[in-house]
Design an enzyme around this catalytic site. Sequence first.
Site, mmCIF file in Angstrom:
data_model
loop_
_atom_site.group_PDB
_atom_site.id
_atom_site.type_symbol
_atom_site.label_atom_id
_atom_site.label_comp_id
_atom_site.label_asym_id
_atom_site.label_seq_id
_atom_site.Cartn_x
_atom_site.Cartn_y
_atom_site.Cartn_z
ATOM 1 N N LYS A 13 0.827 -1.218 0.000
ATOM 2 C CA LYS A 13 0.000 0.000 0.000
ATOM 3 C C LYS A 13 0.855 1.258 0.000
ATOM 4 C CE LYS A 13 -2.195 -0.715 3.845
ATOM 5 N NZ LYS A 13 -1.820 -1.973 4.452
ATOM 6 N N ARG A 88 -9.869 1.021 8.724
ATOM 7 C CA ARG A 88 -9.368 -0.329 8.951
ATOM 8 C C ARG A 88 -10.393 -1.191 9.666
ATOM 9 N NH1 ARG A 88 -3.645 0.621 8.786
ATOM 10 N NH2 ARG A 88 -2.347 -1.153 9.281
ATOM 11 N N ARG A 127 11.501 -5.991 5.373
ATOM 12 C CA ARG A 127 11.374 -4.564 5.672
ATOM 13 C C ARG A 127 11.896 -4.267 7.079
ATOM 14 N NH1 ARG A 127 5.545 -1.873 5.175
ATOM 15 N NH2 ARG A 127 5.176 -2.612 7.283
ATOM 16 N N ARG A 133 11.727 -1.103 11.804
ATOM 17 C CA ARG A 133 10.451 -0.723 12.413
ATOM 18 C C ARG A 133 10.146 -1.642 13.578
ATOM 19 N NH1 ARG A 133 5.332 0.445 8.554
ATOM 20 N NH2 ARG A 133 4.356 -0.872 10.130
ATOM 21 N N ARG A 144 -0.742 -8.695 13.276
ATOM 22 C CA ARG A 144 -1.293 -7.700 12.345
ATOM 23 C C ARG A 144 -2.049 -8.367 11.203
ATOM 24 N NH1 ARG A 144 4.077 -5.267 11.525
ATOM 25 N NH2 ARG A 144 3.329 -4.152 9.705
HETATM 26 P P1 ADP Z 1 0.962 -1.930 8.130
HETATM 27 O O1 ADP Z 1 -0.263 -1.724 7.292
HETATM 28 O O2 ADP Z 1 2.122 -2.379 7.307
HETATM 29 O O3 ADP Z 1 0.732 -2.779 9.339
HETATM 30 P P2 ADP Z 1 0.776 0.839 9.059
HETATM 31 O O4 ADP Z 1 1.912 1.805 9.096
HETATM 32 O O5 ADP Z 1 -0.360 1.155 8.176
HETATM 33 O O6 ADP Z 1 1.454 -0.557 8.723
HETATM 34 O O7 ADP Z 1 0.198 0.652 10.545
HETATM 35 C C1 ADP Z 1 1.024 0.357 11.662
HETATM 36 C C2 ADP Z 1 0.189 0.249 12.942
HETATM 37 O O8 ADP Z 1 -0.466 1.508 13.218
HETATM 38 C C3 ADP Z 1 -0.944 -0.763 12.898
HETATM 39 O O9 ADP Z 1 -0.527 -2.068 13.207
HETATM 40 C C4 ADP Z 1 -1.902 -0.201 13.961
HETATM 41 O O10 ADP Z 1 -1.460 -0.486 15.266
HETATM 42 C C5 ADP Z 1 -1.774 1.304 13.760
HETATM 43 N N1 ADP Z 1 -2.791 1.819 12.789
HETATM 44 C C6 ADP Z 1 -2.550 2.293 11.525
HETATM 45 N N2 ADP Z 1 -3.692 2.694 10.930
HETATM 46 C C7 ADP Z 1 -4.695 2.457 11.815
HETATM 47 C C8 ADP Z 1 -6.102 2.629 11.795
HETATM 48 N N3 ADP Z 1 -6.738 3.119 10.714
HETATM 49 N N4 ADP Z 1 -6.804 2.275 12.891
HETATM 50 C C9 ADP Z 1 -6.206 1.788 13.980
HETATM 51 N N5 ADP Z 1 -4.891 1.577 14.077
HETATM 52 C C10 ADP Z 1 -4.120 1.900 13.003
#
Ligand code: ADP
Length: 193
Positions: A13, A88, A127, A133, A144
Amino acid sequence: MRIVFIGPPGAGKGTQCKRLVESLQVPQLSTGDMLRGVRCQSSALGRWVAEHIDAGQLAPDHLVMRIVAQRLTDEDCQAGCLFDGFPRTLVQAQLLEEHFEKTKLKLDLVLELTGESSLLTSRLLKRAEIENRADDNQKTIRARLEVYRAQTAPLINHYGEAGLLESVDGTQQPDKVFADIMSIIRRRSAAKG
Ligand code: ADP
């Protein structure tokens, strides 16, 4: 154009969003980046958000919506934006719809990037080595992916029924994924006239 990107962690994404930002000249709103920003603050809220992220769990829906709503008031978001990692959950999707009703805006397209979980896990581990990270370790990655399956995947049906969904195979070469996305956007824009 307002576009939502949906896909399991590691489906690409972020990479595709960055490319689209350049093509469409609209900003990328990554809730992951925004929450990591909050996490860095040495406040109770920062520590609370850190607990969620580090456990691979989602941050609370209303908190995320509040952060996004605030960002949407910025000048650079007026012509459109790309939502990367938001909504999400079904609750977040509903909150976003209510927000759009209030502000008289709408979503144009939901792009689903698909990918099979063993490939995604190995991408995420790679990654982790490169970006260091904190949430890219095997235990958190599994959490996740499970959170995605249980809480985010239901959005696919939701947006399918709304006629907004298009799916692209995220396991292809990044150039091919991007070409597929662009052709969907062109087709949708042409249909709109
Ligand atoms: P990835 O999609 O690769 O897991 P992101 O950077 O999008 O990485 O998200 C990292 C973390 O941030 C998620 O595991 C969650 O804890 C939090 N997060 C991101 N977006 C949301 C959201 N829309 N609602 C709730 N938590 C979120």
